[in-house]
Each structure stands twice: as structure tokens, then as C-alpha cells.
Design an enzyme around this catalytic site. Structure first.
Site, short mmCIF file in Angstrom:
data_model
loop_
_atom_site.label_atom_id
_atom_site.label_comp_id
_atom_site.label_asym_id
_atom_site.label_seq_id
_atom_site.Cartn_x
_atom_site.Cartn_y
_atom_site.Cartn_z
N ASP A 166 33.76 -10.41 -108.33
CA ASP A 166 33.79 -8.90 -108.16
C ASP A 166 32.02 -9.82 -107.22
OD1 ASP A 166 31.58 -8.73 -110.17
OD2 ASP A 166 31.70 -5.93 -109.48
N GLU A 167 31.32 -10.41 -107.40
CA GLU A 167 30.31 -11.40 -106.75
C GLU A 167 30.15 -12.57 -106.19
OE1 GLU A 167 26.79 -11.97 -109.43
OE2 GLU A 167 28.55 -11.68 -111.18
N ASP A 185 27.92 -7.19 -104.73
CA ASP A 185 28.21 -7.13 -106.24
C ASP A 185 28.76 -5.88 -106.42
OD1 ASP A 185 27.26 -7.73 -109.16
OD2 ASP A 185 28.72 -6.28 -108.64
P1 TTP Z 1 29.33 -7.01 -113.30
O1 TTP Z 1 29.90 -6.91 -111.82
O2 TTP Z 1 28.14 -7.23 -114.04
O3 TTP Z 1 29.74 -4.81 -113.95
P2 TTP Z 1 30.33 -3.47 -112.93
O4 TTP Z 1 31.00 -3.99 -111.44
O5 TTP Z 1 31.85 -2.80 -113.58
O6 TTP Z 1 29.46 -3.24 -112.51
P3 TTP Z 1 28.02 -3.08 -111.96
O7 TTP Z 1 28.18 -4.37 -110.88
O8 TTP Z 1 28.41 -2.09 -111.05
O9 TTP Z 1 26.77 -2.78 -112.92
O10 TTP Z 1 30.52 -7.15 -113.96
C1 TTP Z 1 32.62 -7.11 -113.11
C2 TTP Z 1 33.39 -7.08 -113.69
O11 TTP Z 1 33.38 -7.44 -114.41
C3 TTP Z 1 33.58 -5.56 -113.98
O12 TTP Z 1 33.63 -4.61 -113.65
C4 TTP Z 1 34.56 -5.68 -115.16
C5 TTP Z 1 34.37 -7.51 -115.92
N1 TTP Z 1 33.60 -7.38 -117.30
C6 TTP Z 1 33.89 -7.60 -118.38
O13 TTP Z 1 34.99 -7.47 -118.51
N2 TTP Z 1 32.93 -7.69 -119.94
C7 TTP Z 1 31.40 -7.92 -119.28
O14 TTP Z 1 30.77 -7.87 -120.43
C8 TTP Z 1 31.41 -7.76 -117.91
C9 TTP Z 1 29.85 -7.83 -117.81
C10 TTP Z 1 32.04 -7.42 -117.23
MG MG Z 2 29.51 -5.58 -110.61
#
Ligand code: TTP
Ligand code: MG
Length: 352
Positions: A104-105, A9
Site C-alpha cells: 500500500d505504499e 501510503d
Molecule cells: P500500514 O500502511 O503500515 O498500515 P495501514 O495502511 O493499515 O494504516 P495507515 O497507513 O493509515 O497507518 O500497512 C499496510 C497494511 O499492511 C495494513 O493495512 C495491514 C498490513 N499490516 C499487517 O498485516 N501487519 C502489521 O503489523 C502492519 C503494520 C500492517
Molecule cells: Mg497504509
């Protein structure tokens, strides 16, 4: 031979892309989202912004009050899509069996690389280095013999984290975690479980099934197995081209309710009709949801018996929707896709 699954991720995905494209933002608190005047919410915050208490889905106005020096950047979804493809290409080159969960994952099945434990840790390091080289982004990776532990482990050492759960230690790894750490336990289920006295995953693992059933109904058996570190779900590649699907973008965002459910029914019927026209059945049903903030997720479920009837498709899609929709969520798009298509008569895999 245990299976080996990695969950990778990207760290602070949107914010990291902004810091990548604009060097002036590096090392600074960055929040990605629309302006506070538009009552926008934070999509994500860079790790420099997180100590101020800023997190996803928080109103932008509040985020900027918590950290006035934060730099706000409006999202550029096309660019995130482009970077997402680069990241997924690195994953796919690493092992052909990947299951993207969002931009992203992804889960990656690395069993075939045949290294087992503890060498799988150097394999994960190799993957992190490859992503960094190709995209300049850091990913956090969790690994283990099943999806649940891999997914949870990837979150525990963020950012730039790496945590592999040794085989045999799945249950003890999960045991001290709060019940909400388990996939499928949202705020509602969490509240009910706490009320009934289940605080940790370990409490669930030891629960009498009848007591758990009284709280979560038919999900009790699966929940308890998951808590015990048992999870046989495979990494399932979504074959985009070998699928039949339908999606709708709404003129205005919809909460989960009768209108959304009606649209889901319409889509299931449409997909069912197209499957029947081609004489096909589907072993996998994929639900696609795009949130009001453009975040897009897919959830899928698989069955050994091919499905084609509208009610079958609908009930699978409804179950998937029930598993992700939370109070307050609003959606701009919903889609139903049927994958792992087989010839309805012969049961042979179809290549269309
Ligand atoms: P995540 O992987 O949940 O979050 P992240 O990559 O920003 O942070 P980390 O993994 O390091 O905790 O989500 C991926 C992307 O999805 C995030 O960059 C933005 C988007 N997103 C939203 O638009 N709204 C949300 O509520 C969440 C959780 C994520
Ligand atoms: Mg992420």
C-alpha cells in the site's frame, strides 16, 4: 535543481478495502484479523477503531476488549493484492519512476513533472484525487526533496493527509522528532540512543561523530547525515521481469535465527550461480520477506559495481535483513532477487 519525491501510503489499507466492499462497515470501527480463539493478531484497524487504542500487531482478544462493538473481519489477501495493483497502476501512470515499498505504499519521483515547490503540493493533490477516483481509497502523501522527509511527512497528517516539506527546511522539519522517527532506528537502536542521551533527531544532527559511533558503530555517519536532512537515495524502480531471484516458503514460520540465515545463504548462492550462468552482474539486491500475517515487504540496496559473487550477494541481503528484522518477528517466506542486471564483461545493461 532539487529532486522531488512523494511518499504515498493508503490509509488503514486492509480495513479500508473491507469498508469499500461492504458498505455496512463504513463509518464503523473495523479490525482485520483472525478470530481471538486462534490467538490471532490485528493486521490493521480502521480509523474509527484507533481512538480505542487498537493498532496493528495487537492480539485480537485485546482489541475486542478495548472496543467490543468493533466488527472483526478475516483478512482476504487476494483481494488486497488486487487493490494494491490498482493503486500501483495509478502511481505508475502518474510518473514512471515509482518504488513500491509494500502493498500500500510507494515512493514516486515527480521531479520530471518539473513543477518544483510550491506547485508540487497541487501535484500531490492531483494524485490523491486520481487514486480516490480509481479505487475509492484515500492515500496520505508526504513530499520533499528526499526519501526520509517524504516518508515521515506522509505519516504526519493521516488519514487523508498531505504534507510537503519546503526545500531547505528538511533539517528543521526533522529536528524536533524523536530518534525513532528515522528510518533504520528500530526499538533496539532507539534504546541505545536514548541511553546515550540522544532524544531527538536534532540531537543526532549535532552529535560529534565519535560519540555517535560509540553507540551505533559504522552507521554513525549515515545516521547523522540523515538527521541533518541529507539523503541522496534515489527512487529505484524494482524491475521484476529483469531480475533473477529465488524464494522459499517455509513449512512453518521462522524467527530470525540460524535457520533463516542459512536459508538466506542458500538463496544467495542459488542467485549467484544463475547470474554467473548468464554472464550477468547485479547492481541491485532485493530482499523479500513475508511475515507470519502475510504482510510482504521488499528492501533493496544498490551499488555502482555489479555484484555476482555469492558472498557479495549474501552480505547485502544480510544487511537488509538486519535492517528490518525485529525481535518477535516471524517469517513465512524469504526471497533474494538480483536486479539492474548488467553484462558482467561489458557492464552494459541487460534486457533479460
Ligand atoms: P500500514 O500502511 O503500515 O498500515 P495501514 O495502511 O493499515 O494504516 P495507515 O497507513 O493509515 O497507518 O500497512 C499496510 C497494511 O499492511 C495494513 O493495512 C495491514 C498490513 N499490516 C499487517 O498485516 N501487519 C502489521 O503489523 C502492519 C503494520 C500492517
Ligand atoms: Mg497504509
Amino acid at each position: 535543481m532539487p529532486r522531488w519525491i512523494l511518499h504515498a501510503d493508503v490509509d488503514a489499507f486492509y480495513a479500508s478495502v473491507e469498508q469499500l466492499d461492504n458498505p455496512e462497515l463504513r463509518g464503523k470501527p473495523v479490525v482485520v484479523g483472525g478470530p481471538p480463539e486462534a490467538r490471532a493478531v490485528v493486521t490493521t484497524a480502521s480509523y474509527e477503531a484507533r481512538p480505542f487504542g487498537i493498532h496493528s500487531a495487537m492480539p485480537m482478544s485485546r482489541a475486542l476488549r478495548l472496543c467490543p462493538q468493533a466488527v472483526r473481519v478475516s483478512p482476504r489477501f487476494d483481494r488486497y493484492g488486487e487493490v494494491s495493483r490498482q493503486v500501483m497502476d495509478v502511481f505508475r501512470a502518474f510518473t514512471p519512476l515509482i518504488e513500491p515499498l509494500s502493498l500500500d505504499e510507494a515512493f514516486l519521483d515527480v521531479t520530471e513533472r518539473g513543477r518544483g515547490f510550491p506547485a508540487v503540493e497541487s501535484l500531490a493533490r492531483e494524485l490523491k484525487a486520481k487514486v480516490l477516483k480509481a479505487t475509492y481509497l484515500t492515500v496520505s502523501i508526504g513530499g520533499g526533496t528526499n526519501k526520509t522527509v517524504a516518508k515521515i511527512a506522509s505519516d504526519m497528517r493521516k488519514p487523508d493527509g498531505l504534507l510537503i516539506v519546503p526545500p531547505g527546511e528538511e533539517a528543521s522539519f526533522l529536528s524536533p522528532l524523536p530518534v525513532r522517527a528515522l528510518p533504520g532506528v528500530g526499538p533496539r537502536a532507539e534504546a541505545m540512543l536514548l541511553q546515550a542521551g540522544f532524544r531527538t533527531v536534532g540531537d543526532l544532527a549535532q552529535a560529534a561523530e565519535s560519540r555517535l559511533e560509540a553507540v551505533v558503530g559504522s552507521r554513525a555517519a549515515i545516521l547523522r547525515e540523515t538527521a541533518q536532512g541529507i539523503d541522496d537515495r534515489r527512487v529505484e524502480e524494482v524491475h521484476e521481469r529483469k531480475s533473477v531471484g529465488a524464494e522459499t516458503t517455509f513449512p512453518r514460520d521462522l524467527a530470525d535465527g540460524p535457520e533463516l540465515r542459512e536459508e538466506l545463504r542458500r538463496l544467495a548462492v542459488s542467485v549467484s550461480r544463475r547470474l554467473s550462468d548468464k554472464g550477468l552482474g547485479a547492481r541491485t539486491i532485493v530482499l523479500k520477506l513475508r511475515y507470519a500475517n502475510f504482510r510482504t515487504i521488499t528492501r533493496q540496496t544498490s551499488r555502482a559495481q555489479p555484484m555476482a559473487e555469492p558472498e557479495e550477494l549474501l552480505s547485502q541481503a544480510e544487511a537488509l535483513l538486519g535492517g528490518v528484522a525485529r525481535d518477535g518477528d516471524r517469517f513465512r517466506l524469504i526471497g533474494v532477487h538480483a536486479g539492474k542486471l548488467v553484462d558482467a564483461e561489458s557492464g552494459q545493461l541487460s534486457l533479460i
